[in-house]
Write an enzyme that holds these catalytic residues in place. Structure first.
Site, PDB file in Angstrom:
ATOM      1  N   ASP A 126      13.756  49.533  15.090  1.00 20.32           N
ATOM      2  CA  ASP A 126      14.917  50.204  14.516  1.00 20.32           C
ATOM      3  C   ASP A 126      14.431  51.480  13.807  1.00 20.32           C
ATOM      4  OD1 ASP A 126      17.422  50.676  13.446  1.00 20.32           O
ATOM      5  OD2 ASP A 126      17.318  49.090  11.968  1.00 20.32           O
TER       6      ASP A 126
ATOM      7  N   ASP B  33      18.606  37.771  14.379  1.00 18.71           N
ATOM      8  CA  ASP B  33      19.466  37.042  13.441  1.00 18.71           C
ATOM      9  C   ASP B  33      20.325  37.955  12.575  1.00 18.71           C
ATOM     10  OD1 ASP B  33      17.124  37.998  11.966  1.00 18.71           O
ATOM     11  OD2 ASP B  33      17.989  36.896  10.282  1.00 18.71           O
TER      12      ASP B  33
HETATM   13  P1  IMP Z   1      12.442  48.443  11.475  1.00 15.78           P
HETATM   14  O1  IMP Z   1      11.280  48.120  10.577  1.00 15.78           O
HETATM   15  O2  IMP Z   1      13.517  49.218  10.763  1.00 15.78           O
HETATM   16  O3  IMP Z   1      12.056  49.101  12.777  1.00 15.78           O
HETATM   17  O4  IMP Z   1      13.152  47.086  11.815  1.00 15.78           O
HETATM   18  C1  IMP Z   1      12.551  46.153  12.576  1.00 15.78           C
HETATM   19  C2  IMP Z   1      12.994  44.747  12.261  1.00 15.78           C
HETATM   20  O5  IMP Z   1      14.283  44.686  11.660  1.00 15.78           O
HETATM   21  C3  IMP Z   1      13.113  44.011  13.550  1.00 15.78           C
HETATM   22  O6  IMP Z   1      11.895  43.406  13.902  1.00 15.78           O
HETATM   23  C4  IMP Z   1      14.217  43.016  13.290  1.00 15.78           C
HETATM   24  O7  IMP Z   1      13.677  41.835  12.757  1.00 15.78           O
HETATM   25  C5  IMP Z   1      15.099  43.702  12.271  1.00 15.78           C
HETATM   26  N1  IMP Z   1      16.295  44.360  12.923  1.00 15.78           N
HETATM   27  C6  IMP Z   1      16.462  45.677  13.204  1.00 15.78           C
HETATM   28  N2  IMP Z   1      17.641  45.908  13.806  1.00 15.78           N
HETATM   29  C7  IMP Z   1      18.239  44.696  13.924  1.00 15.78           C
HETATM   30  C8  IMP Z   1      19.491  44.275  14.510  1.00 15.78           C
HETATM   31  O8  IMP Z   1      20.306  45.035  15.051  1.00 15.78           O
HETATM   32  N3  IMP Z   1      19.744  42.926  14.449  1.00 15.78           N
HETATM   33  C9  IMP Z   1      18.876  42.025  13.883  1.00 15.78           C
HETATM   34  N4  IMP Z   1      17.697  42.391  13.343  1.00 15.78           N
HETATM   35  C10 IMP Z   1      17.381  43.714  13.360  1.00 15.78           C
END
Ligand code: IMP
Ligand code: MG
Length: 191
Positions: free
Chosen positions: A107, A163
């Protein structure tokens, strides 16, 4: 199922199981081809969200490899806290090894950037990033996402390992938050 309810939120069908499997097939083929001459890469599953993807992906990987897990958490509710907590650290040496990080979703990129640093500090030779889902519009990282299976818009999704506050991981399809229904169901504060 066309829609599911988690706590007070409705989620509607977004990616059916068959579409997910097709994307997993494709990404596995790319990995098998690109890493065929690498000496025993380590596939590092990022718990908890990647468990279904990792299971389906590994059934299709035909090169000799290790499978290891790490557990981190950064999300609260439907948004990232920007801070990554390491809950289960590395259980195997990654020194001089090629690592394929296996994520459910990238994300903002905070988790992957932090993980990359952990692996570099631990002496990994090469680090590749594989993710089932990638939200390019939210991504703020500098690392290349080597193997994204699917690119999606910035919506919040659940199912197939992902989740909403720990619920919804067991569904075989992926669901997206249904803003229309949720807005309609919002209690109206009468003054
Ligand atoms: P980042 O560190 O912002 O890239 O987020 C990564 C983590 O956030 C992922 O491994 C997921 O566990 C969680 N995450 C990000 N987007 C979503 C979503 O749309 N649904 C559920 N979990 C999410
Ligand atoms: Mg995750």
């Amino acid at each position: 199922m066309k829609s599911i309810q988690l706590y007070n939120k409705t989620f509607k069908l977004y990616l059916p199981y068959e579409d997910i499997q097709m994307a997993v097939d494709n990404v596995a083929k790319t990995i098998n081809k690109e890493l065929k001459d690498v000496d025993t890469p380590i596939f590092l599953g990022v718990l908890t969200g990647s468990f279904m993807f990792l299971g389906d992906l590994m059934k299709r990987i035909d090169i000799p490899c290790d499978v290891v897990f790490i557990r981190v958490a950064s999300y609260e509710g439907t948004s990232s806290t920007g801070e990554v907590k390491q809950i289960l650290g590395l259980t195997k040496s990654v020194k001089d090894r090629t690592i394929v990080i296996v994520e459910d979703i990238v994300d903002t990129g905070t988790t992957i950037t932090e993980l990359h640093q952990i692996l570099k500090d631990a002496g990994a030779k090469e680090i590749k990033i594989c993710t089932l889902l990638f939200k390019p519009d939210n991504y703020k990282g500098n690392l290349k996402i080597d193997y994204p299976a699917l690119e999606i818009p910035s919506d919040f999704i659940v199912g197939y390992g992902l989740d909403y506050n720990q619920l919804g991981r067991q569904y075989k399809d992926i669901y997206v938050i249904d803003e229309d229904t949720n807005a309609k169901n919002k209690p109206i504060n009468k003054i």
